[in-house]
Design an enzyme around this catalytic site. Structure first.
Site, PDB file in Angstrom:
ATOM      1  N   HIS A  32      -3.611   6.991   2.499  1.00 10.05           N
ATOM      2  CA  HIS A  32      -4.015   5.681   1.982  1.00 10.05           C
ATOM      3  C   HIS A  32      -5.439   5.416   2.464  1.00 10.05           C
ATOM      4  CE1 HIS A  32      -4.197   1.577   0.969  1.00 10.05           C
ATOM      5  NE2 HIS A  32      -3.866   1.087   2.145  1.00 10.05           N
ATOM      6  N   CYS A  43       0.820  -1.222   0.000  1.00 13.30           N
ATOM      7  CA  CYS A  43       0.000   0.000   0.000  1.00 13.30           C
ATOM      8  C   CYS A  43       0.849   1.265   0.000  1.00 13.30           C
ATOM      9  CB  CYS A  43      -0.938  -0.002   1.200  1.00 13.30           C
ATOM     10  SG  CYS A  43      -1.995  -1.439   1.220  1.00 13.30           S
ATOM     11  N   ASN A  55     -10.211  -0.137  -0.310  1.00 15.60           N
ATOM     12  CA  ASN A  55      -8.741  -0.094  -0.254  1.00 15.60           C
ATOM     13  C   ASN A  55      -8.191  -0.666  -1.555  1.00 15.60           C
ATOM     14  OD1 ASN A  55      -6.035  -0.619   0.207  1.00 15.60           O
ATOM     15  ND2 ASN A  55      -6.337  -1.533   2.230  1.00 15.60           N
TER      16      ASN A  55
HETATM   17  O1  UT7 Z   1      -4.000  -1.635   3.321  1.00 15.15           O
HETATM   18  C1  UT7 Z   1      -3.300  -2.300   4.316  1.00 15.15           C
HETATM   19  C2  UT7 Z   1      -3.667  -1.763   5.605  1.00 15.15           C
HETATM   20  N1  UT7 Z   1      -4.831  -2.454   6.108  1.00 15.15           N
HETATM   21  C3  UT7 Z   1      -5.474  -1.944   7.120  1.00 15.15           C
HETATM   22  O2  UT7 Z   1      -5.132  -0.864   7.564  1.00 15.15           O
HETATM   23  C4  UT7 Z   1      -6.610  -2.740   7.752  1.00 15.15           C
HETATM   24  C5  UT7 Z   1      -6.752  -2.343   9.188  1.00 15.15           C
HETATM   25  N2  UT7 Z   1      -7.760  -3.105   9.893  1.00 15.15           N
HETATM   26  C6  UT7 Z   1      -9.073  -2.815   9.825  1.00 15.15           C
HETATM   27  O3  UT7 Z   1      -9.466  -1.942   9.074  1.00 15.15           O
HETATM   28  C7  UT7 Z   1      -9.998  -3.525  10.761  1.00 15.15           C
HETATM   29  O4  UT7 Z   1      -9.258  -4.282  11.676  1.00 15.15           O
HETATM   30  C8  UT7 Z   1     -11.043  -4.453  10.050  1.00 15.15           C
HETATM   31  C9  UT7 Z   1     -12.055  -3.615   9.291  1.00 15.15           C
HETATM   32  C10 UT7 Z   1     -10.343  -5.402   9.107  1.00 15.15           C
HETATM   33  C11 UT7 Z   1     -11.802  -5.266  11.097  1.00 15.15           C
HETATM   34  O5  UT7 Z   1     -12.426  -4.387  12.035  1.00 15.15           O
HETATM   35  P1  UT7 Z   1     -12.261  -4.614  13.599  1.00 15.15           P
HETATM   36  O6  UT7 Z   1     -13.060  -3.578  14.263  1.00 15.15           O
HETATM   37  O7  UT7 Z   1     -10.789  -4.662  13.897  1.00 15.15           O
HETATM   38  O8  UT7 Z   1     -12.951  -5.995  13.796  1.00 15.15           O
HETATM   39  P2  UT7 Z   1     -12.370  -7.318  14.489  1.00 15.15           P
HETATM   40  O9  UT7 Z   1     -11.429  -8.002  13.562  1.00 15.15           O
HETATM   41  O10 UT7 Z   1     -11.890  -6.964  15.871  1.00 15.15           O
HETATM   42  O11 UT7 Z   1     -13.674  -8.167  14.643  1.00 15.15           O
HETATM   43  C12 UT7 Z   1     -14.730  -7.794  15.558  1.00 15.15           C
HETATM   44  C13 UT7 Z   1     -15.856  -8.785  15.375  1.00 15.15           C
HETATM   45  C14 UT7 Z   1     -15.394 -10.243  15.444  1.00 15.15           C
HETATM   46  O12 UT7 Z   1     -16.430 -10.985  16.031  1.00 15.15           O
HETATM   47  P3  UT7 Z   1     -16.319 -11.443  17.562  1.00 15.15           P
HETATM   48  O13 UT7 Z   1     -15.084 -12.269  17.632  1.00 15.15           O
HETATM   49  O14 UT7 Z   1     -16.209 -10.160  18.355  1.00 15.15           O
HETATM   50  O15 UT7 Z   1     -17.581 -12.195  17.772  1.00 15.15           O
HETATM   51  C15 UT7 Z   1     -15.262 -10.630  13.991  1.00 15.15           C
HETATM   52  O16 UT7 Z   1     -15.421 -12.011  13.800  1.00 15.15           O
HETATM   53  O17 UT7 Z   1     -16.444  -8.612  14.074  1.00 15.15           O
HETATM   54  C16 UT7 Z   1     -16.406  -9.867  13.383  1.00 15.15           C
HETATM   55  N3  UT7 Z   1     -16.174  -9.558  11.957  1.00 15.15           N
HETATM   56  C17 UT7 Z   1     -17.184  -9.290  11.129  1.00 15.15           C
HETATM   57  N4  UT7 Z   1     -18.519  -9.219  11.295  1.00 15.15           N
HETATM   58  C18 UT7 Z   1     -19.259  -8.908  10.229  1.00 15.15           C
HETATM   59  C19 UT7 Z   1     -15.005  -9.487  11.291  1.00 15.15           C
HETATM   60  N5  UT7 Z   1     -15.241  -9.178  10.014  1.00 15.15           N
HETATM   61  C20 UT7 Z   1     -16.575  -9.052   9.881  1.00 15.15           C
HETATM   62  C21 UT7 Z   1     -17.406  -8.730   8.795  1.00 15.15           C
HETATM   63  N6  UT7 Z   1     -18.741  -8.663   9.012  1.00 15.15           N
HETATM   64  N7  UT7 Z   1     -16.931  -8.488   7.559  1.00 15.15           N
END
Ligand code: UT7
Length: 328
Positions: A255, A113, A285
């Protein structure tokens, strides 16, 4: 030393839109979750007949036109991508062939990225030192080809697209120029975003395909923390190294990955949200393409005036992070 400045920008976004509602049919997710957690509403998906170089070529043609340069003026093409048409030869040669840029050298630059920021940094050095007068830096990706459509952690984030800039020589002391660049890497975080299979460590086999090692994997939470921290660092270092205050920045082009990363960073640096160029709602992204697409948006929306300080910032797999500070 000469100066290097961006003489023109361009972008290309595929027509096909993949909305959050479309994703609801593919994985266990919801429009509400995606919008609240990322700010993304839709992303673009390349036509199956197109490869990354096709998107890159279309963006490059627009940048050339905007720069009032012809293909014969271009002496080098730097294609920043993690999704080249082929690993060999470099994806840049397909752009060179499609443009008919017969004078141009062509090579790929892989920094995920942060790719476009690296491309502008290398291109600026080549122009300032007198090696080239005009070159193309293109950030282009077809991430839909490396995203696992069944993985809700990643498939909601990524999209396809291309953005391009022509870097041109100007005389020493010119006002309009790339003022400063800063690049960082931390390979200890290489496992946080990776495409593990298909390289020399784990060559492609039936087993590697069955194990889905040809798809991108990401530890979202860890990357989120790194992204927020690096965005703050990049803005602070750019201001400090160039003796600027936040108000001196007319626009910051980050980004495009997650609205919450921007929001969290802005709590630590005194830059109002209106000065951040955001288009992630529409395109998601697009990795190396995201900064040049957003920069071209800023140009076409008339948000840049001559003499403005413009900060391009990116962070991503590697881990890598960096900025280019431009005087427009
Ligand atoms: O370009 C390279 C750079 N990349 C980035 O900067 C990405 C940075 N990361 C992010 O943007 C975020 O971490 C994400 C958008 C990928 C995920 O968001 P989050 O708030 O960190 O969610 P999480 O991974 O902590 O997941 C929270 C909950 C989990 O459920 P439980 O374990 O709390 O029951 C996940 O299983 O949300 C669940 N979850 C989803 N639910 C619905 C994860 N993905 C999804 C989804 N839809 N797509």
């Amino acid at each position: 030393m000469f100066e290097a400045f961006i003489s023109g920008t361009g972008s290309y976004l595929p027509e096909r839109r993949l909305t959050n509602h479309d994703l609801e049919m593919m994985v266990d997710t919801s429009d509400e979750w995606i919008v609240q957690r990322t700010g993304i509403r839709e992303r673009r998906i390349a036509d199956p007949a197109d490869a990354t170089s096709d998107l890159a070529t279309r963006a490059a043609r627009i940048a050339l036109k905007e720069a009032h340069r012809s293909v014969d003026d271009i002496e080098c093409i730097i294609l920043c991508t993690v999704t080249p048409d082929t690993y060999m030869p470099a994806g840049a040669v397909y752009v060179q062939r499609a443009l008919g840029a017969t004078r141009a050298a062509a090579f790929d630059l892989s920094a995920a990225c942060t790719g476009f920021i690296h491309g502008v940094t290398v291109g600026t050095a080549l122009v300032r030192s007198g090696v080239y007068e005009n070159l193309l830096v293109v950030g282009a990706e077809t991430l839909s080809r490396i995203v696992d459509p069944t993985d809700r952690n990643t498939c909601i984030l990524f999209g396809d697209g291309a953005g391009a800039a022509v870097l041109s020589r100007s005389e020493p002391g010119s006002s309009s120029r790339v003022m400063d660049s800063y690049l960082r890497a931390d390979g200890t975080g290489s496992c946080l975003i990776e495409l593990p299979g298909g390289g020399s460590r784990r060559p492609a086999t039936h087993e590697s395909i069955d194990a889905k090692q040809h798809f991108l994997r990401m530890q979202g939470k860890e990357v989120f923390k790194f992204a927020t921290k690096s965005l703050v660092e990049l803005i602070e270092v750019a201001l400090e190294r160039n003796h600027l205050v936040p108000d001196d920045l007319a626009i910051v082009v980050p980004h495009q990955v997650n609205y919450r990363i921007i929001e969290a960073a802005l709590k630590k640096v005194a830059i109002p949200l209106e000065r951040m160029l955001l288009n992630l709602e529409r395109y998601g992204n697009t990795s190396a393409a995201s900064v040049p697409i957003a920069l071209h948006d800023a140009v076409t929306e008339g948000r840049l005036r001559r003499g403005d300080h413009v900060l391009l910032v990116a962070f991503g797999a590697g881990l890598t992070w960096g900025y280019n500070l431009l005087k427009w």
